[in-house]
Design a protein around this motif. Structure first.
Motif, mmCIF file in Angstrom:
data_model
loop_
_atom_site.group_PDB
_atom_site.id
_atom_site.type_symbol
_atom_site.label_atom_id
_atom_site.label_comp_id
_atom_site.label_asym_id
_atom_site.label_seq_id
_atom_site.Cartn_x
_atom_site.Cartn_y
_atom_site.Cartn_z
ATOM 1 N N LYS A 125 12.126 -8.842 10.651
ATOM 2 C CA LYS A 125 10.696 -8.589 10.731
ATOM 3 C C LYS A 125 10.041 -9.021 9.426
ATOM 4 C CE LYS A 125 10.778 -4.610 13.895
ATOM 5 N NZ LYS A 125 10.376 -3.189 14.068
ATOM 6 N N PRO A 126 8.754 -9.310 9.434
ATOM 7 C CA PRO A 126 8.076 -9.664 8.184
ATOM 8 C C PRO A 126 8.030 -8.469 7.232
ATOM 9 C CG PRO A 126 6.493 -9.414 9.981
ATOM 10 C CD PRO A 126 7.857 -9.392 10.609
ATOM 11 N N LYS A 127 8.041 -8.756 5.947
ATOM 12 C CA LYS A 127 8.004 -7.687 4.955
ATOM 13 C C LYS A 127 6.672 -6.954 5.018
ATOM 14 C CE LYS A 127 11.099 -9.696 1.474
ATOM 15 N NZ LYS A 127 11.185 -10.159 0.067
ATOM 16 N N PRO A 128 6.685 -5.609 4.940
ATOM 17 C CA PRO A 128 5.419 -4.870 4.882
ATOM 18 C C PRO A 128 4.738 -5.127 3.548
ATOM 19 C CG PRO A 128 7.280 -3.387 4.572
ATOM 20 C CD PRO A 128 7.860 -4.712 4.938
ATOM 21 N N PRO A 129 3.429 -4.969 3.470
ATOM 22 C CA PRO A 129 2.704 -5.275 2.222
ATOM 23 C C PRO A 129 3.113 -4.403 1.048
ATOM 24 C CG PRO A 129 1.270 -4.176 3.833
ATOM 25 C CD PRO A 129 2.518 -4.544 4.555
ATOM 26 N N TRP A 130 3.669 -3.205 1.329
ATOM 27 C CA TRP A 130 4.033 -2.290 0.237
ATOM 28 C C TRP A 130 5.467 -2.484 -0.245
ATOM 29 C CZ3 TRP A 130 8.084 -0.100 2.555
ATOM 30 C CH2 TRP A 130 8.019 0.166 3.915
ATOM 31 N N SER A 131 6.160 -3.507 0.228
ATOM 32 C CA SER A 131 7.585 -3.669 -0.119
ATOM 33 C C SER A 131 7.796 -3.809 -1.627
ATOM 34 C CB SER A 131 8.173 -4.870 0.613
ATOM 35 O OG SER A 131 7.494 -6.063 0.247
ATOM 36 N N SER A 132 6.832 -4.460 -2.312
ATOM 37 C CA SER A 132 7.009 -4.648 -3.760
ATOM 38 C C SER A 132 6.885 -3.346 -4.527
ATOM 39 C CB SER A 132 5.972 -5.655 -4.283
ATOM 40 O OG SER A 132 4.654 -5.168 -4.061
ATOM 41 N N VAL A 133 6.231 -2.333 -3.929
ATOM 42 C CA VAL A 133 6.116 -1.027 -4.575
ATOM 43 C C VAL A 133 7.399 -0.220 -4.396
ATOM 44 C CG1 VAL A 133 4.783 1.135 -4.621
ATOM 45 C CG2 VAL A 133 3.630 -1.036 -4.201
ATOM 46 N N ARG A 206 -8.264 5.771 -15.104
ATOM 47 C CA ARG A 206 -9.233 6.593 -14.393
ATOM 48 C C ARG A 206 -9.441 6.006 -12.999
ATOM 49 N NH1 ARG A 206 -8.014 9.120 -18.102
ATOM 50 N NH2 ARG A 206 -9.281 10.238 -19.634
ATOM 51 N N ARG A 207 -9.306 6.862 -12.002
ATOM 52 C CA ARG A 207 -9.467 6.423 -10.616
ATOM 53 C C ARG A 207 -10.575 7.232 -9.967
ATOM 54 N NH1 ARG A 207 -8.327 2.922 -7.539
ATOM 55 N NH2 ARG A 207 -7.101 3.957 -5.959
ATOM 56 N N SER A 208 -11.520 6.539 -9.325
ATOM 57 C CA SER A 208 -12.611 7.230 -8.643
ATOM 58 C C SER A 208 -12.421 7.231 -7.132
ATOM 59 C CB SER A 208 -13.951 6.559 -8.978
ATOM 60 O OG SER A 208 -13.929 5.189 -8.606
ATOM 61 N N LYS A 209 -11.511 6.370 -6.633
ATOM 62 C CA LYS A 209 -11.301 6.281 -5.194
ATOM 63 C C LYS A 209 -10.322 7.353 -4.730
ATOM 64 C CE LYS A 209 -12.186 1.305 -4.824
ATOM 65 N NZ LYS A 209 -11.647 0.015 -4.372
ATOM 66 N N ASP A 210 -10.230 7.475 -3.427
ATOM 67 C CA ASP A 210 -9.284 8.409 -2.822
ATOM 68 C C ASP A 210 -7.866 7.987 -3.203
ATOM 69 O OD1 ASP A 210 -7.785 10.088 -1.322
ATOM 70 O OD2 ASP A 210 -8.719 9.607 0.599
ATOM 71 N N VAL A 211 -7.047 8.934 -3.684
ATOM 72 C CA VAL A 211 -5.701 8.594 -4.119
ATOM 73 C C VAL A 211 -4.825 8.140 -2.961
ATOM 74 C CG1 VAL A 211 -5.636 10.014 -6.176
ATOM 75 C CG2 VAL A 211 -5.111 11.037 -3.976
ATOM 76 N N ALA A 212 -5.239 8.398 -1.721
ATOM 77 C CA ALA A 212 -4.462 7.914 -0.574
ATOM 78 C C ALA A 212 -4.438 6.391 -0.524
ATOM 79 C CB ALA A 212 -5.039 8.470 0.720
ATOM 80 N N GLU A 213 -5.387 5.731 -1.220
ATOM 81 C CA GLU A 213 -5.454 4.278 -1.259
ATOM 82 C C GLU A 213 -4.683 3.692 -2.438
ATOM 83 O OE1 GLU A 213 -9.550 3.311 -1.411
ATOM 84 O OE2 GLU A 213 -10.069 4.346 0.456
ATOM 85 N N ASP A 214 -3.949 4.521 -3.161
ATOM 86 C CA ASP A 214 -3.326 4.050 -4.390
ATOM 87 C C ASP A 214 -2.191 3.068 -4.166
ATOM 88 O OD1 ASP A 214 -4.984 5.164 -6.176
ATOM 89 O OD2 ASP A 214 -3.774 6.923 -6.600
ATOM 90 N N VAL A 215 -1.595 3.040 -2.988
ATOM 91 C CA VAL A 215 -0.562 2.041 -2.729
ATOM 92 C C VAL A 215 -1.169 0.645 -2.787
ATOM 93 C CG1 VAL A 215 1.079 1.157 -1.039
ATOM 94 C CG2 VAL A 215 0.839 3.606 -1.346
ATOM 95 N N ASP A 216 -2.295 0.457 -2.107
ATOM 96 C CA ASP A 216 -2.983 -0.839 -2.156
ATOM 97 C C ASP A 216 -3.446 -1.152 -3.574
ATOM 98 O OD1 ASP A 216 -2.632 -1.127 0.579
ATOM 99 O OD2 ASP A 216 -4.554 -0.169 1.059
ATOM 100 N N ILE A 218 -2.040 -0.161 -6.397
ATOM 101 C CA ILE A 218 -0.874 -0.548 -7.208
ATOM 102 C C ILE A 218 -0.482 -1.990 -6.909
ATOM 103 C CG2 ILE A 218 1.587 -0.119 -7.577
ATOM 104 C CD1 ILE A 218 1.012 2.852 -7.141
ATOM 105 N N ILE A 219 -0.523 -2.370 -5.621
ATOM 106 C CA ILE A 219 -0.168 -3.741 -5.242
ATOM 107 C C ILE A 219 -1.130 -4.732 -5.887
ATOM 108 C CG2 ILE A 219 -0.001 -5.356 -3.309
ATOM 109 C CD1 ILE A 219 0.844 -2.960 -1.578
ATOM 110 N N VAL A 232 4.456 1.933 -13.771
ATOM 111 C CA VAL A 232 3.573 2.562 -12.779
ATOM 112 C C VAL A 232 4.318 2.776 -11.468
ATOM 113 C CG1 VAL A 232 1.500 2.235 -11.384
ATOM 114 C CG2 VAL A 232 1.452 1.701 -13.821
ATOM 115 N N LYS A 233 5.094 1.781 -11.053
ATOM 116 C CA LYS A 233 5.850 1.904 -9.800
ATOM 117 C C LYS A 233 6.906 3.000 -9.903
ATOM 118 C CE LYS A 233 5.239 -2.965 -8.575
ATOM 119 N NZ LYS A 233 5.923 -4.274 -8.415
#
Length: 400
Positions: A125-133, A206-216, A218-219, A232-233
């Motif tokens: 299967k193709p690699k998911p976008p978060w594989s590098s994390v 400093r992060r102002s966005k929702d931390v649920a988006e932190d995977v994207d 970090i990528i 960070v990873k």
């Protein structure tokens, strides 16, 4: 093979998958099974032939060499299906002067390797976008594995257990108030969100966005190789791992220290008795039930017959009210609670937010500095006396 290890037996059960990847270069045919091995280009003979006359004339254990006579088909066997054997003779594939040898089809050179087996049988299967994390050099294996499960949503949180029909508390054991799920734990939960934001502040991020988006995030920000990217990873994976580890400790009762505490108040709200005990380690829900049981017993020992119980754990309140069933470990404690309640004139139980339950919360801490099952309020430390004074004055607590 009854004495073989379980893993080896599992490998043997997968032989049918690998057999299709092996073919034979026929020499003298002395070690090649005529019926069961892939020696003919068209396939395995037992799968190609349905003629019973052929199976009756040729032994089930016959080799290719058994059916040859001086390099030709045995003249005794004038059967239509001997065309398979005649075919390889006519093609010049048969060489009586050489030994038979296997050819591993997945490799161009015909040589076997574990890597080629894996690439042949695995589902690609193709690699998911978060594989590098998740997968990178220098990662800690146990952190990587837990993070990988979390990314796929495969960690067995309460919402999944309930769907499977397993009795479990739906509430998050870290913040108590939210419903436990992968998305809640990482990082909608106030407890886990505070941990991750604290780590980022240590890195001056400093992060102002929702931390649920932190995977994207970090990528995008740390996708390239480098010391800061790796750091960070590593911190992200360590956060995932330790939050899940703490969640399991609280859910399954593996905390190193555990305590229960409570306070008995009269009808005026004045504290008259209290207790703070170290107890056998259990889940947070079981500990709350034990605290309720001890508080009820203490109240009955002081001849209190009209009782109002307040608990800051909504699960415990609903369990006592029989709004849903509790796992079997809590049944003995529940039975004792109902036995004590049966001896009262009247009773009720209600939920109270932890902000308004600060005295009991203080007493439940293992290191609160005061221990006993029937304590007088005069023996309380100054901080606890201040909390009880606020309660007796009817202080209003606000939940933000």
């Amino acid at each position: 093979m009854p004495k073989s290890p379980w893993g080896f037996r599992g490998i043997l059960q997968s032989r049918h998958v690998v057999e299709k990847l092996v073919c034979y270069s026929i020499g003298n045919g002395s070690k090649i099974d005529f019926w069961k091995q892939l020696w003919h280009p068209d396939g395995i003979i037992s799968n190609l032939s349905s003629d019973r006359s052929l199976s009756e004339c040729i032994n089930s254990n016959a080799t290719v060499m058994d059916l040859l006579h001086e390099g030709e088909c045995d003249p005794i066997l004038h059967l239509p299906h001997m065309k398979y054997l005649k075919d390889i003779i006519d093609r010049g594939i048969l060489n009586l002067r050489e030994e038979n040898f296997h050819i591993w089809k997945p490799n161009e050179n015909g040589e076997f390797s574990i890597k080629s087996v894996w690439h042949s049988v695995r589902l690609k299967k193709p690699k998911p976008p978060w594989s590098s994390v998740v997968w990178f050099s220098g990662a800690i294996p146990r952190h990587t594995f837990t993070c990988w499960l979390a990314m796929w949503g495969r960690l067995l949180t309460s919402d999944k257990l309930i769907k499977f029909g397993i009795q479990a508390s739906p509430f998050c054991p870290l913040c108590i108030h939210g419903s436990e799920s992968i998305n809640h734990l990482f990082f909608q939960c106030s407890y886990s969100k505070w941990i991750w934001e604290t780590i980022l502040r240590k890195l001056n991020i400093r992060r102002s966005k929702d931390v649920a988006e932190d995977v994207d995030w970090i990528i995008d920000q740390f996708g390239d190789k480098g010391q800061l990217s790796t750091a960070v990873k590593l911190l992200f994976q360590a956060t995932i791992y330790n939050i899940w580890h703490e969640r399991n400790n609280r859910t399954h009762g593996k905390q190193k220290n555990a305590g229960v505490g409570g306070v008995i108040r009269n009808h005026e709200g004045r504290s008259i008795k209290m207790f703070s005990l170290k107890v056998r380690i259990g889940s947070i829900h079981l500990l709350e039930l034990q605290a309720i049981l001890h508080g009820l017993r203490l109240a009955r020992n002081h001849n209190l017959t009209n009782i109002w119980v307040e608990s800051d754990l909504l699960v415990a309140v609903n369990v006592v009210l029989k709004k849903f069933k509790y796992p079997w470990k809590g049944i003995p404690t529940l039975a004792k609670i109902y036995k004590v309640l049966a001896g009262t004139n009247s009773w009720c139980i209600s939920h109270i937010w932890c902000e308004a339950n600060s005295v009991a919360d203080f007493l439940s801490k293992p290191d609160c500095g005061i221990k006993g099952d029937n304590l007088n309020t005069e023996s309380a430390p100054p901080l606890l006396l201040d909390l009880m004074a606020l309660d007796s004055m009817g202080a209003i607590y606000t939940r933000l």
